[in-house]
Design a protein around this motif. Sequence first.
Motif, PDB file in Angstrom:
ATOM      1  N   SER A  38       0.821  -1.213   0.000  1.00  0.00           N
ATOM      2  CA  SER A  38       0.000   0.000   0.000  1.00  0.00           C
ATOM      3  C   SER A  38       0.855   1.263   0.000  1.00  0.00           C
ATOM      4  O   SER A  38       1.997   1.260   0.451  1.00  0.00           O
ATOM      5  N   SER A  39       0.250   2.353  -0.489  1.00  0.00           N
ATOM      6  CA  SER A  39       0.905   3.663  -0.510  1.00  0.00           C
ATOM      7  C   SER A  39      -0.037   4.710   0.076  1.00  0.00           C
ATOM      8  O   SER A  39      -1.242   4.683  -0.191  1.00  0.00           O
ATOM      9  N   ILE A  40       0.525   5.622   0.859  1.00  0.00           N
ATOM     10  CA  ILE A  40      -0.235   6.769   1.376  1.00  0.00           C
ATOM     11  C   ILE A  40       0.296   8.027   0.692  1.00  0.00           C
ATOM     12  O   ILE A  40       1.493   8.293   0.734  1.00  0.00           O
ATOM     13  N   ILE A  41      -0.600   8.769   0.033  1.00  0.00           N
ATOM     14  CA  ILE A  41      -0.231  10.010  -0.652  1.00  0.00           C
ATOM     15  C   ILE A  41      -0.869  11.168   0.114  1.00  0.00           C
ATOM     16  O   ILE A  41      -2.088  11.287   0.152  1.00  0.00           O
ATOM     17  N   MET A  42      -0.033  11.996   0.711  1.00  0.00           N
ATOM     18  CA  MET A  42      -0.548  13.082   1.551  1.00  0.00           C
ATOM     19  C   MET A  42      -0.361  14.434   0.871  1.00  0.00           C
ATOM     20  O   MET A  42       0.699  14.720   0.312  1.00  0.00           O
ATOM     21  N   ILE A  67      -9.521   0.064   3.123  1.00  0.00           N
ATOM     22  CA  ILE A  67      -8.077   0.055   3.377  1.00  0.00           C
ATOM     23  C   ILE A  67      -7.705  -1.142   4.252  1.00  0.00           C
ATOM     24  O   ILE A  67      -6.755  -1.877   3.963  1.00  0.00           O
ATOM     25  N   LYS A  68      -8.470  -1.337   5.315  1.00  0.00           N
ATOM     26  CA  LYS A  68      -8.170  -2.394   6.276  1.00  0.00           C
ATOM     27  C   LYS A  68      -8.236  -3.785   5.644  1.00  0.00           C
ATOM     28  O   LYS A  68      -7.430  -4.672   5.955  1.00  0.00           O
ATOM     29  N   GLU A  69      -9.209  -3.973   4.752  1.00  0.00           N
ATOM     30  CA  GLU A  69      -9.368  -5.270   4.090  1.00  0.00           C
ATOM     31  C   GLU A  69      -8.398  -5.459   2.924  1.00  0.00           C
ATOM     32  O   GLU A  69      -8.379  -6.520   2.303  1.00  0.00           O
ATOM     33  N   GLY A  70      -7.618  -4.429   2.614  1.00  0.00           N
ATOM     34  CA  GLY A  70      -6.638  -4.552   1.539  1.00  0.00           C
ATOM     35  C   GLY A  70      -7.213  -4.355   0.156  1.00  0.00           C
ATOM     36  O   GLY A  70      -6.532  -4.627  -0.842  1.00  0.00           O
ATOM     37  N   ILE A  71      -8.465  -3.887   0.059  1.00  0.00           N
ATOM     38  CA  ILE A  71      -9.074  -3.638  -1.254  1.00  0.00           C
ATOM     39  C   ILE A  71      -8.452  -2.390  -1.868  1.00  0.00           C
ATOM     40  O   ILE A  71      -8.060  -2.377  -3.041  1.00  0.00           O
ATOM     41  N   ALA A  72      -8.360  -1.326  -1.078  1.00  0.00           N
ATOM     42  CA  ALA A  72      -7.731  -0.081  -1.533  1.00  0.00           C
ATOM     43  C   ALA A  72      -6.253  -0.107  -1.159  1.00  0.00           C
ATOM     44  O   ALA A  72      -5.911  -0.312   0.004  1.00  0.00           O
ATOM     45  N   LYS A  73      -5.397   0.098  -2.138  1.00  0.00           N
ATOM     46  CA  LYS A  73      -3.948   0.074  -1.916  1.00  0.00           C
ATOM     47  C   LYS A  73      -3.312   1.458  -2.029  1.00  0.00           C
ATOM     48  O   LYS A  73      -2.134   1.633  -1.743  1.00  0.00           O
ATOM     49  N   ILE A  74      -4.109   2.441  -2.491  1.00  0.00           N
ATOM     50  CA  ILE A  74      -3.606   3.810  -2.632  1.00  0.00           C
ATOM     51  C   ILE A  74      -4.513   4.711  -1.805  1.00  0.00           C
ATOM     52  O   ILE A  74      -5.710   4.804  -2.090  1.00  0.00           O
ATOM     53  N   ILE A  75      -3.960   5.339  -0.787  1.00  0.00           N
ATOM     54  CA  ILE A  75      -4.754   6.190   0.100  1.00  0.00           C
ATOM     55  C   ILE A  75      -4.329   7.634  -0.128  1.00  0.00           C
ATOM     56  O   ILE A  75      -3.151   7.975   0.008  1.00  0.00           O
ATOM     57  N   ILE A  76      -5.288   8.473  -0.483  1.00  0.00           N
ATOM     58  CA  ILE A  76      -5.018   9.884  -0.739  1.00  0.00           C
ATOM     59  C   ILE A  76      -5.740  10.707   0.321  1.00  0.00           C
ATOM     60  O   ILE A  76      -6.931  10.498   0.572  1.00  0.00           O
ATOM     61  N   GLY A  77      -5.023  11.632   0.940  1.00  0.00           N
ATOM     62  CA  GLY A  77      -5.684  12.414   1.988  1.00  0.00           C
ATOM     63  C   GLY A  77      -4.815  13.512   2.549  1.00  0.00           C
ATOM     64  O   GLY A  77      -3.689  13.735   2.092  1.00  0.00           O
ATOM     65  N   ALA A  78      -5.364  14.197   3.537  1.00  0.00           N
ATOM     66  CA  ALA A  78      -4.631  15.240   4.256  1.00  0.00           C
ATOM     67  C   ALA A  78      -3.876  14.579   5.415  1.00  0.00           C
ATOM     68  O   ALA A  78      -3.660  13.366   5.401  1.00  0.00           O
ATOM     69  N   ARG A  79      -3.501  15.368   6.440  1.00  0.00           N
ATOM     70  CA  ARG A  79      -2.583  14.830   7.465  1.00  0.00           C
ATOM     71  C   ARG A  79      -3.126  13.601   8.197  1.00  0.00           C
ATOM     72  O   ARG A  79      -2.372  12.709   8.582  1.00  0.00           O
ATOM     73  N   SER A  80      -4.471  13.524   8.409  1.00  0.00           N
ATOM     74  CA  SER A  80      -5.025  12.394   9.164  1.00  0.00           C
ATOM     75  C   SER A  80      -4.890  11.063   8.428  1.00  0.00           C
ATOM     76  O   SER A  80      -5.033  10.007   9.034  1.00  0.00           O
ATOM     77  N   SER A  81      -4.571  11.102   7.127  1.00  0.00           N
ATOM     78  CA  SER A  81      -4.408   9.844   6.376  1.00  0.00           C
ATOM     79  C   SER A  81      -3.177   9.067   6.834  1.00  0.00           C
ATOM     80  O   SER A  81      -3.024   7.892   6.491  1.00  0.00           O
ATOM     81  N   ILE A  82      -2.296   9.702   7.620  1.00  0.00           N
ATOM     82  CA  ILE A  82      -1.138   8.986   8.158  1.00  0.00           C
ATOM     83  C   ILE A  82      -1.576   7.844   9.069  1.00  0.00           C
ATOM     84  O   ILE A  82      -0.830   6.895   9.313  1.00  0.00           O
ATOM     85  N   PHE A  83      -2.824   7.894   9.568  1.00  0.00           N
ATOM     86  CA  PHE A  83      -3.344   6.843  10.449  1.00  0.00           C
ATOM     87  C   PHE A  83      -4.044   5.719   9.676  1.00  0.00           C
ATOM     88  O   PHE A  83      -4.656   4.854  10.297  1.00  0.00           O
TER      89      PHE A  83
END
Length: 810
Positions: free
Chosen positions: A324-328, A370-386
């Motif tokens: 997975s990747s988190i894009i902030m 996200i938790k189930e692994g369906i979404a592998k790309i998470i886009i968000g503001a600072r709270s997406s770090i969690f």
Amino acid sequence: MTLFADVLVDTYTDLEHQVLTYFVPNFLENKVKLGMPVLVPFGSSYIGGYIVNLHSNNILDDSINIKSIEAISNEELFDSNYLNFLKWISEYYFVPFISVLKIAIPSGILTKVIKYIELVKSKENFLNYIELNTKGLFKEFCLKILEEDNIEINKLKNYFLQTNKYLNKLKEDGYIKINFCFKKKSNFKKQVFISFISDNCNDRLTDKQKEVLNIIKKYKVISKKQLLNILNISDSILKTLEKKSCISIYKDIVLRKPHDYDIKDYDYKTFELNEYQKKAINTFLELKKSNNKQKVILLHGVTGSGKTEIYIKAVEEILKENKSSIIMVPEISLIPQTLKRFRSRFSNEKIAVLHSFLSEGEKFDEWQKIKEGIAKIIIGARSSIFSPCKDLGLIVIDEEHEHSYKQDNNIRYNAKTLALKRIELSNAVLILGSATPSIETYYEALNNKNWKLINIPNRISNKNLPEMKIVDMKEEYLRGNRGIFSKILYDSIIDRLNKKEQIILFVNRRGFSPFVICRECGYSCKCTDCSVSMVYHSIGEYLKCHYCGKTTELPIKCPSCKSLSISYFGIGTQKIETICQKYFHNAKVTRLDKDVTNTKESHHNILNDFSKGKYDILIGTQMISKGLDFHNVTLVGILAADTSLNIADFRAAEKTFQLITQVAGRAGRGDIQGDVIIQTYSTNHFSIESAKKYDFKSFYLKEINDRKELMYPPFSKLINIIFSCLDFSKVSNYSNIFTEELKKNKDTSIISILGPIPCIISKIKNNYRFNTLIKTNNIEKTMDIIKKIKINQNENSVKISIDIDPINML
């Protein structure tokens, strides 16, 4: 072997007693898991909690009576890696573990223990009891219980102050008992669907029934809501078709779709990677395979240099490993643009969005994806770090210099600091991107062997950076220009409007006028609860405090001398908008600031309309200073470039350099050369001169020398202790006593202790504020000293807030 569970109890106790040990009964031994919500005895009642450790503890004293877990919920909220991440946050920022959990996991996700009332006797018996034994509020309370089966106690507390007293009375009289259950605030949304089975029964159907069946057959599966939009039919027709086995009617989960934008009209071109971009990807691939404890890349690329394309290529590599990747991004306003870019390259199912403007239901759905692994790309503001990624491979922090990555209330965390810890725990890579990296980040990239610095000096296709012109507003004044626009800016706006090109005007203040002052006696309209001026808002004709939110009517007369000489000073976004509408009659003007972006889609709607050419001039605050890409913007006007220089903050020059460079970067991103006009009274300041030349290195060298001389970051770490209280003398005395204790116990980790002194904004919401600023070379050691200082602030009603690595020094 006896099994024990350490449980984080869902209540705000002191830091030493927030995790309690409980015995796991035999019938639960094979069911309990880390992260499970539980019901446990606490005092004379029961409370909810979360399992944070399982162990066979032989050290426990046999004389201690350890209570047992009462019940568990069959759900794992977090795994060991995520748990270690949250524990570290609690320890580093010195905040209760339960507070961290509630900041990290949205309230709709957390399974909580709910107390509810169950009647012991029949409703008839209870009604007789009410008639014979109750009156007044107690009678109303009892009747409220009958309104809803198994009513939750918290609901009753919303209506009745003496809920506990009334409950005890009813329990003593034997009419109720208190039960517990696990419950989520949010859940999956379900919708009625209809699927086609057969049309063999056609000869027995009415014409209307045949029409309905043919439409269902065409779609194969259709929601009932969609079908009713096509045909105005009754439920009886559908029930008849179901009885005849023509269709099946059932409920199914429907995921809510935040930011469900159509990407068909979004043209995000792909480019052949240039040499700098290829170097960045190769460095990323090498670093990903390395054994470095921290794997960090700083992309220092000018505005429009193609950093987003590097992020996308890096995500592609991570997806090959099924990670997975988190894009902030620093602002919610940037999420729609970023989302469209990624959706144009990856399937929508693989992408999730997380930010504070989502509804509880939308957060629930995105979190589960996200938790189930369906979404592998998470886009968000600072709270997406969690984000609850189980296989995290990459974190990207775009515009890493932005101060919005730091939360300035509750838990004062910095998403960059958290990202560094999270990649360490997950063996992932962190990419920091900026045209104007923070001084601390750039210093680290030059001096930390685990970090890699990639410079990208050119825009894509070698497009020219916009030309910057500095206008001395002192000279404009001497020439008789008393207006907001310099002559060159005014003429340039007219020129661009005639050419059908777009303009961005930046001013770092919202509202109409920042100050309302009496010209005769000098009285200034200040907030009575805060030590700041109230801002005049012309729409609605009111004054507003931007710290506590208090509003008041605009005075016609001076409250002090009663004269009519009330005037407005300074400029804000509303005033600029009004002046533009006055001077440029045919221009379509819009603005982007907090006053007009109070809904989830408001950012997107304004920016999308501007992107499509529905507006000629966009006026805004910091929201428009970063990341936005408009190909028809050829002119940017910065109206008060030196505003941030006048703030008492050691980062003032850095903020000014970053703002000018970033806002300037919005111009000339298309095929036409862009221009930037900077209006200032401080033409010779090194931050403005460096920004004009796009000379980051010269600015960095001057700034880093100043920081070293005064031992400011990156040569120290800062801890700001803020004391606040409604009583001035109490907070003044307490802050002095606390700081004296700190000075007595200081060790070599502490470089200096400054204060206590009144904060720059010395009062907010009627609370007087003092602060003590610590410069340290070791956060952990200094925090250990602070933790040992035991002075009873509750006795003096003083609140203490500890801000580690502070950004806001006000």
